[in-house]
Design an enzyme around this catalytic site. Structure first.
Site: not given
Ligand code: BV8
Ligand code: ZN
Length: 253
Positions: A73, A125
């Site tokens: 981090y 987040h």
């Molecule tokens: C919670 C911390 C209750 C900060 C992050 C199954 C189904 C549904 C949900 C869940 C599940 N199993 C578990 C869960 C819940 C889980 C979850 O969602 N899991 C996912 C993986 C399925 N969520 C949680 O746990 C949340 N809390 O639910 O609490 C709970 C309590 C107990 C038990 C269970 C649940 C907490 C979620 C927060 C996690 N923290 N980060 C850090 O370190 O940064 S998440 C992490 O992913 C980041 O915050 C990030 O922002 C986030 C989302 O990702 P994106 O920002 O979208 O980034 P990514 O790389 O994915 O995509 C980038 C995009 O940009 C791409 O589409 C790409 O094409 C595009 N791109 C690239 N270049 C460009 C561009 N676009 C434009 N211009 C460009 N130049």
């Protein structure tokens, strides 16, 4: 997307923006990609491509290897501090200055939106600008140099003030974001894979409320499509300034 299809999509997004009084912008890691900050799931240096690192993104994994996690981090915090806001961040700050009701909801923790001038920001987040103690919950500015993850107050284990997986989002953040998405005229979903919950509910709330949703992403898979969705396949730093320029230079507002 061919130039004329891209041009037409930018035009449609600009018209929706020019006609809007209430705008929500929802961003993910992609909006900072052109500032040199790796995304999580896309691109060659995607953060999650190293499964080992993903161990640090939940409290159990962090506590298991606190020093490696803290260093990971700390490196990200340093990259964020040394990065500069890009044209997408500045275009979003420009939108906020021009419309009467604006909310920026970001999943990013790099602080670049605020450095570009965005003010009404919901950091879903958390942020790498602060550290927090697991034991006494005391907050502190991110220490530079990072040193040891030891709380100065109680000796407990320090962590970044970010929301890790399996942790709850900040109190009230989702409610405010969903309310804004339902009340706005247009929601821009920029640079997010919309895969992480509950944040991924936000663009869907706008679609379900029949709002115009503009998706800006080089990869348009998996987004919550609605009949009023305008999809602009492109990089945020290239697309957003063009949308803003067309919306207001033409409207002379
Ligand atoms: C919670 C911390 C209750 C900060 C992050 C199954 C189904 C549904 C949900 C869940 C599940 N199993 C578990 C869960 C819940 C889980 C979850 O969602 N899991 C996912 C993986 C399925 N969520 C949680 O746990 C949340 N809390 O639910 O609490 C709970 C309590 C107990 C038990 C269970 C649940 C907490 C979620 C927060 C996690 N923290 N980060 C850090 O370190 O940064 S998440 C992490 O992913 C980041 O915050 C990030 O922002 C986030 C989302 O990702 P994106 O920002 O979208 O980034 P990514 O790389 O994915 O995509 C980038 C995009 O940009 C791409 O589409 C790409 O094409 C595009 N791109 C690239 N270049 C460009 C561009 N676009 C434009 N211009 C460009 N130049
Ligand atoms: Zn403490």
């Amino acid at each position: 997307m061919s130039d004329d299809i891209l041009g037409a999509a930018i035009d449609a997004a600009a018209r929706a923006l020019a006609a809007a009084t209430s705008v929500v912008v929802f961003t993910g890691a992609g909006v900072s990609a052109e500032s040199g900050i790796p995304t999580f799931r896309s691109g060659a240096n995607a953060l999650w491509s190293n499964a080992d690192i993903a161990q640090f993104a939940n409290p159990t994994g962090y506590r298991r290897r606190p020093h490696d996690a803290w260093s990971w981090y700390a490196k990200r915090a340093q990259v964020a501090r040394e990065a500069q806001p890009n044209a997408a961040h500045h275009a979003i700050a420009e939108i906020e200055r021009r419309v009467s009701s604006f909310v920026l909801v970001t999943q990013n923790v790099d602080g670049l939106h605020r450095r570009a001038g965005s003010a009404n920001v919901i950091e879903l987040h958390g942020t790498l600008r602060r550290a927090r103690c697991f034991a006494c919950s005391r907050y502190s500015e991110w220490p530079e140099p990072p040193g040891e993850p030891t709380c100065g107050d109680c000796g407990g284990l320090l962590r970044p003030d970010v929301v890790m997986f399996e942790e709850m989002l900040p109190e009230g953040a989702m409610e405010a974001a969903i309310d804004a998405a339902r009340a706005c005229d247009v929601l821009f979903s920029v640079g997010t894979s919309a895969l992480v919950w509950p944040a991924a509910e936000i663009p869907r709330a706008a679609v379900n409320a029949g709002k115009t949703v503009v998706v800006v992403n080089p990869d348009l898979e998996g987004h919550p499509w609605g009949r009023t969705t305008i999809s602009v396949r492109g990089a945020a730093g290239a697309v957003l300034p063009r949308v803003v320029e067309r919306a207001w230079n033409r409207e002379q507002r």
